[in-house]
Scaffold this motif. Sequence first.
Motif, PDB file in Angstrom:
ATOM      1  N   GLY A  69       0.800  -1.212   0.000  1.00 43.02           N
ATOM      2  CA  GLY A  69       0.000   0.000   0.000  1.00 43.02           C
ATOM      3  C   GLY A  69       0.834   1.263   0.000  1.00 43.02           C
ATOM      4  N   SER A  70       2.167   1.146  -0.087  1.00 41.85           N
ATOM      5  CA  SER A  70       3.036   2.318  -0.043  1.00 41.85           C
ATOM      6  C   SER A  70       2.975   3.075  -1.367  1.00 41.85           C
ATOM      7  CB  SER A  70       4.476   1.907   0.265  1.00 41.85           C
ATOM      8  OG  SER A  70       4.988   1.049  -0.726  1.00 41.85           O
ATOM      9  N   ILE A  71       3.165   4.395  -1.266  1.00 44.60           N
ATOM     10  CA  ILE A  71       3.090   5.287  -2.414  1.00 44.60           C
ATOM     11  C   ILE A  71       4.410   6.016  -2.566  1.00 44.60           C
ATOM     12  CG2 ILE A  71       1.930   7.329  -3.353  1.00 44.60           C
ATOM     13  CD1 ILE A  71      -0.525   6.459  -1.677  1.00 44.60           C
ATOM     14  N   HIS A  72       4.876   6.160  -3.804  1.00 41.04           N
ATOM     15  CA  HIS A  72       6.160   6.801  -4.070  1.00 41.04           C
ATOM     16  C   HIS A  72       6.000   7.844  -5.171  1.00 41.04           C
ATOM     17  CE1 HIS A  72       7.962   3.447  -1.799  1.00 41.04           C
ATOM     18  NE2 HIS A  72       7.099   2.688  -2.471  1.00 41.04           N
ATOM     19  N   PHE A  73       6.565   9.035  -4.952  1.00 40.87           N
ATOM     20  CA  PHE A  73       6.607  10.071  -5.972  1.00 40.87           C
ATOM     21  C   PHE A  73       7.929   9.934  -6.716  1.00 40.87           C
ATOM     22  CE2 PHE A  73       4.374  12.553  -2.400  1.00 40.87           C
ATOM     23  CZ  PHE A  73       3.206  11.851  -2.615  1.00 40.87           C
ATOM     24  N   LEU A  74       7.901   9.936  -8.042  1.00 41.06           N
ATOM     25  CA  LEU A  74       9.063   9.543  -8.842  1.00 41.06           C
ATOM     26  C   LEU A  74       9.594  10.685  -9.695  1.00 41.06           C
ATOM     27  CD1 LEU A  74       7.495   6.242 -10.264  1.00 41.06           C
ATOM     28  CD2 LEU A  74       8.709   6.507  -8.077  1.00 41.06           C
ATOM     29  N   ASP A  75      10.914  10.718  -9.860  1.00 41.41           N
ATOM     30  CA  ASP A  75      11.476  11.589 -10.892  1.00 41.41           C
ATOM     31  C   ASP A  75      11.370  10.850 -12.233  1.00 41.41           C
ATOM     32  OD1 ASP A  75      13.548   9.703 -11.006  1.00 41.41           O
ATOM     33  OD2 ASP A  75      14.908  10.924  -9.795  1.00 41.41           O
ATOM     34  N   ASP A  76      11.756  11.510 -13.310  1.00 43.46           N
ATOM     35  CA  ASP A  76      11.554  10.929 -14.639  1.00 43.46           C
ATOM     36  C   ASP A  76      12.365   9.658 -14.858  1.00 43.46           C
ATOM     37  OD1 ASP A  76       9.764  12.905 -15.304  1.00 43.46           O
ATOM     38  OD2 ASP A  76      11.242  14.160 -16.340  1.00 43.46           O
ATOM     39  N   VAL A  77      13.575   9.628 -14.317  1.00 50.96           N
ATOM     40  CA  VAL A  77      14.421   8.441 -14.510  1.00 50.96           C
ATOM     41  C   VAL A  77      13.788   7.234 -13.825  1.00 50.96           C
ATOM     42  CG1 VAL A  77      16.721   7.464 -14.276  1.00 50.96           C
ATOM     43  CG2 VAL A  77      16.453   9.938 -14.531  1.00 50.96           C
ATOM     44  N   THR A  78      13.380   7.427 -12.580  1.00 48.31           N
ATOM     45  CA  THR A  78      12.774   6.324 -11.818  1.00 48.31           C
ATOM     46  C   THR A  78      11.483   5.865 -12.481  1.00 48.31           C
ATOM     47  OG1 THR A  78      13.657   7.372  -9.819  1.00 48.31           O
ATOM     48  CG2 THR A  78      12.101   5.569  -9.520  1.00 48.31           C
ATOM     49  N   TYR A  79      10.678   6.831 -12.940  1.00 47.93           N
ATOM     50  CA  TYR A  79       9.421   6.494 -13.611  1.00 47.93           C
ATOM     51  C   TYR A  79       9.691   5.666 -14.867  1.00 47.93           C
ATOM     52  CZ  TYR A  79       5.079   7.098 -16.252  1.00 47.93           C
ATOM     53  OH  TYR A  79       3.942   6.876 -16.980  1.00 47.93           O
ATOM     54  N   ASP A  80      10.607   6.134 -15.702  1.00 49.85           N
ATOM     55  CA  ASP A  80      10.897   5.433 -16.952  1.00 49.85           C
ATOM     56  C   ASP A  80      11.431   4.034 -16.703  1.00 49.85           C
ATOM     57  OD1 ASP A  80      10.050   7.562 -18.433  1.00 49.85           O
ATOM     58  OD2 ASP A  80      12.050   8.354 -18.861  1.00 49.85           O
ATOM     59  N   LEU A  81      12.082   3.846 -15.567  1.00 48.60           N
ATOM     60  CA  LEU A  81      12.624   2.532 -15.243  1.00 48.60           C
ATOM     61  C   LEU A  81      11.536   1.604 -14.706  1.00 48.60           C
ATOM     62  CD1 LEU A  81      15.147   0.825 -15.231  1.00 48.60           C
ATOM     63  CD2 LEU A  81      15.722   1.743 -12.971  1.00 48.60           C
ATOM     64  N   LEU A  82      10.721   2.117 -13.790  1.00 51.52           N
ATOM     65  CA  LEU A  82       9.703   1.257 -13.167  1.00 51.52           C
ATOM     66  C   LEU A  82       8.615   0.815 -14.137  1.00 51.52           C
ATOM     67  CD1 LEU A  82       9.216   2.788  -9.602  1.00 51.52           C
ATOM     68  CD2 LEU A  82      10.302   0.621 -10.212  1.00 51.52           C
ATOM     69  N   VAL A  83       8.326   1.616 -15.158  1.00 53.42           N
ATOM     70  CA  VAL A  83       7.298   1.195 -16.111  1.00 53.42           C
ATOM     71  C   VAL A  83       7.756  -0.004 -16.936  1.00 53.42           C
ATOM     72  CG1 VAL A  83       6.218   3.470 -16.305  1.00 53.42           C
ATOM     73  CG2 VAL A  83       8.061   2.850 -17.875  1.00 53.42           C
ATOM     74  N   GLN A  84       9.033  -0.326 -16.874  1.00 53.71           N
ATOM     75  CA  GLN A  84       9.576  -1.423 -17.680  1.00 53.71           C
ATOM     76  C   GLN A  84       9.443  -2.786 -17.003  1.00 53.71           C
ATOM     77  OE1 GLN A  84      10.867  -0.832 -20.725  1.00 53.71           O
ATOM     78  NE2 GLN A  84      10.813   1.412 -20.589  1.00 53.71           N
TER      79      GLN A  84
END
Length: 458
Positions: free
Chosen positions: A19-34
């Motif tokens: 249930g944890s929530i994380h706010f992401l920078d663009d690098v982290t976002y682009d990595l996690l969507v993979q």
Amino acid sequence: MVHVYSMNGLNIAVDGNSGSIHFLDDVTYDLLVQFKNPFTFEQALEKLRGRYSTESIREVWEEINSLVKKGLLFSPEIDHTSILNNMNIDNGLKALCLHVAHDCNLMCEYCFASKGSYKVAKKLMPAEVAFKAVDFLVNNSGKKKNIEIDFFGGEPTLNFSVVKKTVEYGRKIETPTGKKINFTITTNGTILDDDKIKYINENMDNVVISLDGRKEVHDAIRYDAAGRSTYDRILGDALKLVRARGNKSYFIRGTFTSRNVDFSKDVLHLAGLGFDEISMEPVVGKGEDFHIRREHIPEILAEYERLAYAYINRIKAGKPFKFYHFNVNIYKGPCLYKRIAACGAGTEYLAVTPEGDLYPCHQFVGQREFIMGNLDTGIKNNTLSERFRKANIFTKEECRDCWAKLYCSGGCHANSYYASGDVMKPEEMVCTMQKKRIECAIMIEAWRVLESEKKEVS
């Protein structure tokens, strides 16, 4: 599972099991969507090589890996064995929904209660049945100190004398029983007057008033037996009641159908009138032109986003209001048991008919196969009782692997039943809309946090 999305310029990841929530920078976002599972640095490098520097990718991977080790990202499935065992312990009733009137003065097209009669003979609940219901709740509430009585219908103000007698009876037994009874009334607001408003504001801990938004939308579907408009009749008294309530809880409850998928306009209309506690619920079903269908879903999802942006703009303008489905506390939400089993229908919450029959909740009333017992005998249909006791996010197959399960809690059992014939099988369209509402709610809270941080820095 990890759900990653971007909205309003914010990148967000929700870990479904923790249930944890994380706010992401663009690098982290682009990595996690993979990735759907934990990954190595070499895999991360392969995915983002050429887009970001190796140093940036390594830094992000190390941070992600740290969160994985802490159980905050790609966390393992919750060990639910002991939780379910504890949930099977009878902790007592929390609330009863008293159908004090199986009758209504309106003829709303989408009414799940068959215009208030629940497909049975119209009837008002006698005072002795209501008193017996209060006793039943007190005697079956276990160690719970705070318990709830909801006055429901049909239209409960058609039987307002019994409502008042029941409140009086409940107050008399609070001290000797060590209970605190919280009273709620749900009304269509058409026959309120100064005396009723005064009584409700003095005695009801919460009040729900039905109003569907814009006049043309409301009057097209919520009309009386003669087909006459009800918007104007409701609005003045609803505003009078709300303005006199002070800090006591209330909700303006709207409903949207296939005819007004631009429902954000209805929510904002209600907010513009001065109501600051609003909900707007979709009508999902089969066979009627007003039922929301699969082809409406893309526009509805876009409408929730439009509402979220308008919601933020209202906050910026110093005109905030609360939209029920956007109320998510990302720091301290409901307890784990509540997140798992939601409303407690059929276990902690029951509905009582004018005759004293017990149902799992108000939306099952009239379906004879869902009678669980009555006030005289108590729960007799133990098979049905066990069926609801076992209905939770771990036993519903569609819920176990859903990222939103700890925010949705498995959805409405009645919606599931009327869509699929099975309380254990969530309705797909309802789930889709709920997930979008959760995304919007989390985004709004993320925006609040970032705005607060900006103010602290400045």
